[in-house]
Scaffold this active site. Structure first.
Site, mmCIF file in Angstrom:
data_model
loop_
_atom_site.group_PDB
_atom_site.id
_atom_site.type_symbol
_atom_site.label_atom_id
_atom_site.label_comp_id
_atom_site.label_asym_id
_atom_site.label_seq_id
_atom_site.Cartn_x
_atom_site.Cartn_y
_atom_site.Cartn_z
ATOM 1 C CG ASP A 50 23.855 1.732 12.730
ATOM 2 O OD1 ASP A 50 25.274 0.814 12.239
ATOM 3 O OD2 ASP A 50 24.473 2.493 14.549
ATOM 4 C CG HIS A 75 7.176 -0.663 3.503
ATOM 5 N ND1 HIS A 75 6.509 -0.718 2.201
ATOM 6 C CD2 HIS A 75 6.675 -1.921 3.609
ATOM 7 C CE1 HIS A 75 5.915 -1.898 2.313
ATOM 8 N NE2 HIS A 75 6.054 -2.796 2.600
ATOM 9 C CG HIS A 141 2.867 -0.205 -0.511
ATOM 10 N ND1 HIS A 141 3.435 -0.406 -1.784
ATOM 11 C CD2 HIS A 141 3.372 0.364 -0.073
ATOM 12 C CE1 HIS A 141 4.574 -0.117 -1.906
ATOM 13 N NE2 HIS A 141 4.132 0.293 -0.439
ATOM 14 C CG ASP A 195 4.917 4.966 -6.383
ATOM 15 O OD1 ASP A 195 6.417 4.931 -6.293
ATOM 16 O OD2 ASP A 195 4.843 3.793 -5.407
ATOM 17 C CG ASN A 234 3.806 -8.326 1.427
ATOM 18 O OD1 ASN A 234 2.291 -8.068 1.846
ATOM 19 N ND2 ASN A 234 4.095 -8.078 0.475
ATOM 20 N N GLY A 367 4.671 -3.775 -4.951
ATOM 21 C CA GLY A 367 3.808 -3.654 -4.250
ATOM 22 C C GLY A 367 3.708 -2.555 -5.316
ATOM 23 C CG HIS A 368 6.536 0.378 -5.664
ATOM 24 N ND1 HIS A 368 6.802 1.308 -5.154
ATOM 25 C CD2 HIS A 368 7.294 -0.399 -5.260
ATOM 26 C CE1 HIS A 368 6.443 1.257 -3.759
ATOM 27 N NE2 HIS A 368 7.275 0.437 -3.872
ATOM 28 C CG HIS A 390 8.640 6.824 -3.641
ATOM 29 N ND1 HIS A 390 8.663 5.827 -3.458
ATOM 30 C CD2 HIS A 390 8.501 6.523 -1.865
ATOM 31 C CE1 HIS A 390 9.042 4.378 -2.531
ATOM 32 N NE2 HIS A 390 8.717 5.028 -1.775
#
Lengths: 555, 555
Positions: A50, A75, A141, A195, A234, A367-368, A390
């Site tokens: 899962d 997130h 973000h 990031d 979002n 978002g990055h 990341h």
């Protein structure tokens, strides 16, 4: 006795060479702070799993040192492992208001709400411990209320950007706190973790507010119903879709569990302004003319059980797609999801809908941070040492090269792997050993009880199925009393393969005869003989290798 | 008696709403010609399947009408089903020289080379039958010797573009025969079927020769070994990579079965000019300085067993990736392959290689026409009727809209589905019924013996594994003689779940006691009872649903 060198340990337990299950340990003497606690969705090879969470053996061993979890944003890949991990290590969780709101939804589902200490913070807040203090810094973000984190230590500050972009015109007006990054840089930052997701992309990420503009244009003159799929989390996207809908006189219905969960929370906490007079339920959509209906839905990644996927498959109880409907994907397929996203798009087309997606219109922004934004952060922070995080290996390598091209010394850059112990001292940075790290699989109620052997078996079973051979033997004499019976699943459609299966039975029968003759009474020998003969017979006839499971019953 | 209207039937048996297994039937009175005979690679849900071919029930029924297969080019999705289908319908295969060369490799593997009639054609050739004649027309594509096909009928010409792009500067100088398309258009084309793959992309596809330029620049000054992965069948790409290598003083080694198969064929037939003095084997690469080595390899899609994937995983016997190696992906991930391609890239980075791929450099161009090229073909051919083909539903819809925007009447456009019987008469086009169509699965030696039930079982097995319960019962008395024995595979790691499995045994034991007591002697009832109790017990404890297979042995 020589005094041990003063150093900070940085240990990523997840989020390296993967997009998912972010978790970073920062340790100084007897204090540990943990940044983020995320999950990852399974790869294709992780049959039946899962979700995947980080291995926290190291945290459990050092339980007493841990001051808490410090969460950058809400997130799944930053908060999703909390319910599983808090059951093992109950320490306070610090996050901004919306992030905690989303965490609470999860903890409630796991009956943990009253058990865990939750600490609400806001950007600029500093949480002080004995030697370490943790500062939250505003970033932009694809979810509201996102933060970077600076950890102030006696050796200097460690800055972790979290997931970020630089948005000069964010929907809520809250611009990333570039001043604070700049100020930290001026004072001297010991190490930066940043990031790497979009490091391959040139230029700047577009502002979230450009999407609102696209929607207002797009909705213009649409005669039928409009259905927009996006990420539930979002909030600013939801806000803009709602406002574009209302501006064109549409009522708004929401479909999909995560969206139904998040909207009231975001609204109650003041992050989403919902015009109640415009909201309807999906039950009510047929009461309005089609050009007055806007449905916002989950399923933008083609997830099989999500609302949009059910609409596309004709399985949604309330929404039947028809000619004249316009479906907008306000999203980009996450790598690995392309096929299911396009499959959903194809199904929608076949039902007569007009489908608008990223390659056809500007209905999504990332978002990055892209390259220029990443360069900006490096230039403001001017860290002594740099650790790209990341991202997959390719992103981390690209990010290291980007830093080098900005003047960062190669020796001051460490490309980490999960579990690496990275030591940062006043005079430099280096890897020094590793701790346990890796995948812990969640399958149903089981946490970590599915390992390599079970996954290997599932893979084998998925390829050619299984053949069970049962024989009843008399213990004393070693003679066959009943059988062999052969039952297959996932191998061939038995009605079409009666001859094959009967011959397989004869092959086993021959082995049994041989064993009776030779008086073999070691059942393991017998099982191996059955397996080998059957395997080679079936392969010669079918070129398939089903799993073979011989079972001997003794009477 | 009213005379039946004169009409042509066009029946796509594959290639619609999918990229793969292309096959189109053109039928007029007692004559059938079949364009292409391709395979498709399995989706994720097609567990254990090797390849998928079209259902040819309709062709078998109309065997006597078939004049042959007419193949547009040598890609798997256009030729791959031939060995399987020619075993069922042995009719002549017509194709250009290189295409037939590739087909021969396949037929040889299947021992069909001497059994099948192969007819070599060249562009402009017309093969005449009683009422139909088939003309081959030169087009550009990502494989040499590609053609479109025009079928001349008493009602007019049917033009099928095959896969095409418009390349004004192809590597072999053979430009698409726009004049012939134009001439056919002037005379009047009854129906056009055209490639929809890139209809979402604006502008023009770049010329293949631009890639050669990129390679020459890219190889400049590289100190280490260069490894380039591309499609084996893209002969012109191979040519350009080789020439760029030679220009920089490198020897060329080739790795990967399909590449080793295709290069000699393409070379022998004159499509690839191999400078023998520059060729070395992979065994010899270590005899040369690193800056004199170029390896061309398969595996550009991250296929698990391909040469590059083995290099990336450290499993290639001859090539060990090391720091200083430059690996170039001269390809674009086919939708669905993104994860495996990026996985290979990440592994290569981790081994220290520098990796160059599409998002970083111009090392690949598409083989399919973009919007402006598609518009050009429509404008030249000016067909009475239009059928978009070779694409998923979203592509076909976009292509229909493109044609409409060029002035094609909506009533003259038919968006097909596989199996649709499309009738084209002098006065119009319409769908009239369907024939059998769909997926035929190839699994090992089995053609079509794996169906929905087997696939469903493989899926179930892959998710939560299987539990086999065996009990030996005395026939007469209905009493348990031995067991229940419970064996699981792919469910839990038994050593970690001994208590669970022992309790599961007790659950079955209780069912058996109940049955003995109630004297239930119908084994099917007993099996259902075991299944139900065990299922609900295991779900309550694990939230998993393994397949449960109860077996009763009678003595």
């Amino acid at each position: 006795m020589r005094k041990e060198k003063d150093k900070i340990k940085i240990i990523p337990l997840g989020g390296i060479d993967e997009i998912g299950k972010n978790m970073t340990v920062i340790e100084y003497k007897d204090e540990i702070v943990v940044i983020d606690c995320g999950l990852k969705f399974p790869d294709d090879e992780m049959f039946g799993i899962d979700v995947v969470i980080p291995d926290i053996t190291y945290l459990i061993k050092n339980k007493d040192k841990i001051k808490g979890f410090f969460i950058t944003h809400g997130h799944e890949d930053h908060i999703g492992a909390l319910p599983y991990i808090l059951k093992q290590i109950n320490v306070p969780v610090h996050a901004t208001k919306l992030t905690l709101g989303l965490i609470k939804i999860k903890l409630k589902e796991h009956n943990l709400l009253d058990v865990v200490e939750l600490v609400t913070v806001k950007p600029t807040d500093v949480i002080k411990f004995q030697r370490l203090s943790v500062e939250f810094i505003k970033v932009n973000h694809s979810i509201a209320d996102a933060t970077a984190i600076a950890i102030h230590t006696p050796l200097g500050a460690i800055v972790h950007t979290g997931d970020f972009k630089v948005d000069f015109t964010p929907v809520d007006g809250e611009v990333i706190d570039l001043q604070r990054f700049s100020e930290l840089g001026r004072k001297g930052v010991l190490a930066l973790m940043a990031d790497s997701t979009n490091v391959e992309r040139k230029g700047y990420t577009l502002s979230e507010s450009t999407v609102g503009e696209s929607f207002r244009k797009l909705f213009q003159g649409v005669e039928g119903r409009i259905i927009v799929a996006t990420f539930a989390s979002n909030i600013h996207r939801l806000q803009q879709i709602m406002e574009a809908g209302i501006a064109h006189g549409r009522k708004i219905a929401v479909s999909g569990r995560s969206m139904e969960n998040i909207i009231p929370v975001a609204s109650e906490l003041g992050y989403l302004h919902v015009d109640e007079s415009s909201m309807i339920t999906v039950d009510q959509i047929n009461k309005y003319p089609e050009n007055q209906v806007l449905i916002i839905t989950t399923g933008s990644q083609g997830e099989p059980m999500a609302a949009l996927s059910r609409m596309a498959a004709g399985l949604h109880r309330k929404v039947q797609i028809k000619t004249g409907d316009t479906v907008v994907f306000s999203s980009s397929p996450i790598p690995g999801n392309e096929k299911s996203v396009f499959n959903t798009i194809n199904q929608l087309y076949k039902l007569g809908a007009n489908v608008i997606y990223e390659s056809l219109a500007e209905v999504h922004v990332s978002g990055h941070a892209c390259q220029e934004e990443i360069k900006l952060i490096h230039t403001l922070v001017r860290p002594k040492n740099f650790i790209p995080v990341h991202g997959e290996s390719r992103h981390l390598r690209e990010h290291a090269d980007l830093a080098f091209n900005l003047g960062q010394d190669r020796n001051s850059i460490v490309i980490p792997e999960n579990g690496d112990v990275i030591e940062v001292a006043r005079d430099g940075i280096r890897k020094n050993g590793t701790v346990a790290s890796g995948h812990v699989f969640i399958d149903g109620l089981g946490v970590g009880d599915v390992g390599k052997i079970v996954l290997r078996d599932r893979k084998l079973l998925s390829e050619d199925g299984i053949i069970t051979v049962v024989v009843t033997m008399e213990k004393e004499s070693g003679m066959v009393v009943s059988g062999p019976d052969i039952i297959s699943r996932g191998f061939v459609y038995v009605k079409e393969a009666e001859v094959l299966m009967e011959n397989a039975r004869l092959v086993v029968r021959e082995v049994l005869d041989e064993c009776e003759e030779k008086r073999i009474s070691d059942w393991n020998v017998l099982k191996t003989m059955i397996k080998d003969s059957l395997k080679s017979y079936l392969y010669s006839k079918t070129m398939r290798k089903p799993m073979i499971l011989p079972i001997i019953m003794e009477v």
